[in-house]
Design an enzyme around this catalytic site. Structure first.
Site, PDB file in Angstrom:
ATOM      1  N   HIS A  81       7.982   3.001  -3.459  1.00  0.00           N
ATOM      2  CA  HIS A  81       7.545   3.790  -2.173  1.00  0.00           C
ATOM      3  C   HIS A  81       9.209   4.097  -2.207  1.00  0.00           C
ATOM      4  CE1 HIS A  81       7.882  -0.658  -1.333  1.00  0.00           C
ATOM      5  NE2 HIS A  81       8.725  -0.169  -0.210  1.00  0.00           N
ATOM      6  N   HIS A  99       4.072  -1.369  -4.216  1.00  0.00           N
ATOM      7  CA  HIS A  99       3.277  -0.141  -4.694  1.00  0.00           C
ATOM      8  C   HIS A  99       5.171   1.141  -4.698  1.00  0.00           C
ATOM      9  CE1 HIS A  99       0.483   3.202  -5.019  1.00  0.00           C
ATOM     10  NE2 HIS A  99       1.316   4.066  -4.741  1.00  0.00           N
ATOM     11  N   ASP A 150       6.336   3.982   8.457  1.00  0.00           N
ATOM     12  CA  ASP A 150       6.676   2.674   8.364  1.00  0.00           C
ATOM     13  C   ASP A 150       6.402   2.197   9.951  1.00  0.00           C
ATOM     14  OD1 ASP A 150       8.858   1.310   6.263  1.00  0.00           O
ATOM     15  OD2 ASP A 150       8.042  -0.033   8.144  1.00  0.00           O
TER      16      ASP A 150
HETATM   17  P1  DGP Z   1      10.179  -2.593   1.203  1.00  0.00           P
HETATM   18  O1  DGP Z   1      10.166  -3.553   1.893  1.00  0.00           O
HETATM   19  O2  DGP Z   1      11.184  -1.898   0.331  1.00  0.00           O
HETATM   20  O3  DGP Z   1       9.100  -3.027  -0.015  1.00  0.00           O
HETATM   21  O4  DGP Z   1       9.390  -1.275   2.130  1.00  0.00           O
HETATM   22  C1  DGP Z   1       8.095  -1.761   2.256  1.00  0.00           C
HETATM   23  C2  DGP Z   1       7.518  -1.109   3.591  1.00  0.00           C
HETATM   24  O5  DGP Z   1       6.248  -1.293   3.843  1.00  0.00           O
HETATM   25  C3  DGP Z   1       8.599  -1.670   4.822  1.00  0.00           C
HETATM   26  O6  DGP Z   1       9.442  -0.918   5.688  1.00  0.00           O
HETATM   27  C4  DGP Z   1       7.283  -2.259   5.862  1.00  0.00           C
HETATM   28  C5  DGP Z   1       6.058  -1.556   5.423  1.00  0.00           C
HETATM   29  N1  DGP Z   1       4.575  -1.637   5.556  1.00  0.00           N
HETATM   30  C6  DGP Z   1       4.436  -2.963   5.102  1.00  0.00           C
HETATM   31  N2  DGP Z   1       3.347  -2.963   5.358  1.00  0.00           N
HETATM   32  C7  DGP Z   1       2.458  -1.650   6.404  1.00  0.00           C
HETATM   33  C8  DGP Z   1       1.424  -0.891   6.873  1.00  0.00           C
HETATM   34  O7  DGP Z   1       0.778  -2.028   6.475  1.00  0.00           O
HETATM   35  N3  DGP Z   1       1.603  -0.486   6.876  1.00  0.00           N
HETATM   36  C9  DGP Z   1       2.922   0.649   7.619  1.00  0.00           C
HETATM   37  N4  DGP Z   1       2.505   1.799   8.039  1.00  0.00           N
HETATM   38  N5  DGP Z   1       3.737  -0.047   6.778  1.00  0.00           N
HETATM   39  C10 DGP Z   1       3.818  -1.045   6.339  1.00  0.00           C
END
Ligand code: DGP
Length: 117
Positions: free
Chosen positions: A100, A98, A32
């Site tokens: 996760h 998406h 993350d």
């Molecule tokens: P949620 O809030 O449950 O939808 O979690 C989405 C998560 O995705 C959040 O903790 C941050 C992560 N995230 C968002 N954009 C990116 C990205 O471009 N790369 C990565 N590695 N994580 C991302």
């Protein structure tokens, strides 16, 4: 099926870089970008499912594969205790549409009403 406008579909396709921690035919996992625990990984299906609401008899195999992948990763990385979270819908905190699962570890975690909101 991938969605060309989806951030995590682009990460799976390698169009946006990510720190991969696990991959198989069904699942991709990466760190993350905004970790809230010392270990904070995201496990995503290699097909576009927007959210837990859309899990059905046709695609639920991906969820099983994700949980297998989490267990394998925990074993490989010797992570004994961890939390798995799925946020479904905006009010629950879903920001990327998406499906996760967050895998978080490395800190003593609280539980109860105080962990929400
Ligand atoms: P949620 O809030 O449950 O939808 O979690 C989405 C998560 O995705 C959040 O903790 C941050 C992560 N995230 C968002 N954009 C990116 C990205 O471009 N790369 C990565 N590695 N994580 C991302």
């Amino acid at each position: 099926m991938m969605d060309k406008d989806c951030l995590f579909c682009k990460i799976i396709a390698g169009e946006i870089p990510s720190a991969k921690v696990y991959e198989d035919d069904y699942v991709y996992a990466f760190k993350d970008v905004n970790p809230i625990a010392p270990t904070h990984y995201l496990f995503v299906p290699k097909t576009h499912i927007c959210c837990a609401k859309k899990i059905n008899a046709e695609n639920s195999q991906y969820v099983a594969k994700i949980f297998e992948a989490i267990a394998k990763t925990a074993e490989t990385e010797k992570i004994d205790s961890y939390r798995i979270i799925n946020n479904c819908g905006e009010e629950a905190g879903q920001s990327v549409m998406h499906l996760h699962f967050h895998m978080m570890a490395g800190v003593k975690m609280g539980w109860g009403k105080h962990s929400l909101g």
